[in-house]
Design an enzyme around this catalytic site. Structure first.
Site, PDB file in Angstrom:
ATOM      1  CE  LYS A 192      -3.980  -2.243   2.078  1.00  0.00           C
ATOM      2  NZ  LYS A 192      -4.502  -2.724   3.342  1.00  0.00           N
TER       3      LYS A 192
ATOM      4  CE  LYS B 201      -5.792  -8.877  -4.846  1.00  0.00           C
ATOM      5  NZ  LYS B 201      -6.144  -8.830  -3.492  1.00  0.00           N
TER       6      LYS B 201
ATOM      7  CE  LYS C 158     -13.562  -4.819  -2.669  1.00  0.00           C
ATOM      8  NZ  LYS C 158     -12.796  -5.184  -1.473  1.00  0.00           N
TER       9      LYS C 158
HETATM   10  P1  ADP Z   1      -9.556  -6.208  -2.997  1.00  0.00           P
HETATM   11  O1  ADP Z   1      -8.122  -6.595  -3.225  1.00  0.00           O
HETATM   12  O2  ADP Z   1     -10.309  -6.188  -4.252  1.00  0.00           O
HETATM   13  O3  ADP Z   1      -9.693  -4.931  -2.191  1.00  0.00           O
HETATM   14  P2  ADP Z   1     -10.292  -7.502  -0.573  1.00  0.00           P
HETATM   15  O4  ADP Z   1      -8.939  -7.250  -0.026  1.00  0.00           O
HETATM   16  O5  ADP Z   1     -11.428  -6.729   0.020  1.00  0.00           O
HETATM   17  O6  ADP Z   1     -10.239  -7.339  -2.147  1.00  0.00           O
HETATM   18  O7  ADP Z   1     -10.621  -9.045  -0.472  1.00  0.00           O
HETATM   19  C1  ADP Z   1     -11.785  -9.634   0.045  1.00  0.00           C
HETATM   20  C2  ADP Z   1     -11.650 -11.126  -0.061  1.00  0.00           C
HETATM   21  O8  ADP Z   1     -11.575 -11.525  -1.437  1.00  0.00           O
HETATM   22  C3  ADP Z   1     -10.374 -11.672   0.599  1.00  0.00           C
HETATM   23  O9  ADP Z   1     -10.624 -12.936   1.142  1.00  0.00           O
HETATM   24  C4  ADP Z   1      -9.416 -11.773  -0.548  1.00  0.00           C
HETATM   25  O10 ADP Z   1      -8.399 -12.719  -0.315  1.00  0.00           O
HETATM   26  C5  ADP Z   1     -10.352 -12.202  -1.688  1.00  0.00           C
HETATM   27  N1  ADP Z   1      -9.806 -11.752  -2.962  1.00  0.00           N
HETATM   28  C6  ADP Z   1      -9.666 -10.474  -3.376  1.00  0.00           C
HETATM   29  N2  ADP Z   1      -9.133 -10.427  -4.608  1.00  0.00           N
HETATM   30  C7  ADP Z   1      -8.922 -11.709  -4.971  1.00  0.00           C
HETATM   31  C8  ADP Z   1      -8.383 -12.329  -6.141  1.00  0.00           C
HETATM   32  N3  ADP Z   1      -7.982 -11.608  -7.161  1.00  0.00           N
HETATM   33  N4  ADP Z   1      -8.308 -13.670  -6.169  1.00  0.00           N
HETATM   34  C9  ADP Z   1      -8.736 -14.427  -5.128  1.00  0.00           C
HETATM   35  N5  ADP Z   1      -9.249 -13.904  -4.007  1.00  0.00           N
HETATM   36  C10 ADP Z   1      -9.350 -12.574  -3.919  1.00  0.00           C
END
Ligand code: ADP
Ligand code: TRP
Length: 327
Positions: A116, A195, A198
């Site tokens: 971050k 990956k 968001k």
């Molecule tokens: P983001 O990276 O989009 O902000 P979050 O950190 O809020 O997503 O993740 C919420 C859940 O979704 C977590 O359990 C995270 O590991 C899973 N997750 C987020 N992005 C992925 C991805 N690209 N592949 C698999 N799992 C994901």
């Protein structure tokens, strides 16, 4: 399987944007399945989102939308406990109590924090202690299994470390949880091949307009391999399509990639149809929920009440163990 029936499963998601296929396959759909066989605890991590969403209106609307998404996709508030993190503020007290057992060495190794900062977010204490709040989320509910994507693996290791240190100091008080990461869905790629996240602007949302979803899918990066050459399968289009296919379907797609004549445009159109078919049945429910906020808030209140009962008991145990309950 029979072990899991008795187990307590917990996970959370940040309302930091619109939920996407990575969230769905990495966490949401697996959580929803767990409600049939386990004691499921699922929450919307709005305290965590404060670290990256400095806009109150946006946080409120993201929180509501995340709740609608989960409920539309089949999370059943009767079979599970579903709430918004800030409705159980006990978690912040536990965060403080755990802080003295989170070593700086451990915190300094957090890759998510470093990522971050590398992306230009200004370092602050909220970002830095994010993993301690996450440990509190998990430990406050005596969670045993935590389904997440691979990006959260280190946070789970930190949670275990903090729980073990606390137990070593005060005696067995906290349940040490296990992460549950599924090989096939652990890292869903975004349309740019990184990956899906968001924060990278590379997502395919679960519930957007047909037009916008189609546009996103058409933008998935592909290469310029000649139409009659075999195609690379370590690519986002192939991997995303596989998420919607059973084993036989994946084999067939793999054969098409190995053979001649495969056109990426056609594969993208097929993927678009798969996405629409998969989420189509949930769209109507999603629309109903979003047009009835008071019902959604009622459901969340009901969940928060159930969650607070569990949280109060565990917190009391922790307070007694640490000597904060002094009489
Ligand atoms: P983001 O990276 O989009 O902000 P979050 O950190 O809020 O997503 O993740 C919420 C859940 O979704 C977590 O359990 C995270 O590991 C899973 N997750 C987020 N992005 C992925 C991805 N690209 N592949 C698999 N799992 C994901
Ligand atoms: N950090 C998680 C993420 O970004 C969200 C989260 C907060 C979480 N608290 C949690 C996940 C507790 C599992 C358990 O995805």
């Amino acid at each position: 399987m029979s072990d899991k029936k008795q187990s307590r499963v917990l996970s959370g998601i940040q309302p930091s944007g619109t939920l996407h296929l990575g969230n769905y396959f990495g966490m949401m759909s697996r959580m929803i399945k767990y409600q049939e066989e386990s004691e499921l605890f699922c929450f919307i991590a709005n305290y965590h989102a404060l670290t990256t969403v400095p806009d109150s209106e946006m946080l409120i609307s993201n929180t509501f939308n995340a709740a609608c998404d989960f409920l539309a996709l089949g999370l059943d508030p009767e079979k599970s406990t579903f709430w918004v993190q800030s409705d159980v503020p006990q978690v912040t007290e536990l965060t403080w109590m755990l802080s003295s057992h989170a070593s700086i060495g451990l915190m300094d190794r957090a890759t998510s924090y470093k990522d971050k900062i590398a992306r230009g977010i200004k370092p602050n204490m909220g970002l830095y202690s994010y993993p301690v709040l996450m440990a509190a989320d998990i430990l406050l509910f005596d969670s045993q299994i935590v389904p997440v994507g691979k990006d959260q693996k280190q946070h789970l290791e930190m949670t275990r470390d903090i729980a073990i240190r606390f137990n070593n100091t005060f005696g067995e008080t906290l349940i040490v949880p296990e992460s549950d990461i599924e090989e096939r869905t652990q890292l869903v790629p975004g349309i740019d091949g990184q990956k899906m996240s968001k924060s990278y602007g590379n997502t395919i949302p679960i519930f957007d307009t047909e037009k916008k979803i189609r546009k996103k899918i058409m933008k998935i990066i592909t290469d310029t391999t000649d139409i009659d050459e075999p195609k690379d399968k370590d690519t986002p289009l192939f991997q995303l399509y596989c998420l919607f296919l059973d084993e036989a379907g994946q084999k067939e797609l793999s054969n098409r990639y190995d053979g001649k004549g495969l056109q990426y445009g056609i594969v993208k159109q097929e993927l678009f149809e798969k996405v629409m078919d998969h989420f189509g049945p949930f769209r109507e429910k999603r629309d109903q929920l979003s047009s009835n906020p008071s019902h959604v808030y009622e459901v969340l209140n009901f969940g928060a009440e159930k969650a607070r009962k569990v949280a109060d008991k565990v917190l009391d145990r922790v307070r007694s163990a640490a000597g904060v309950n002094y009489h």
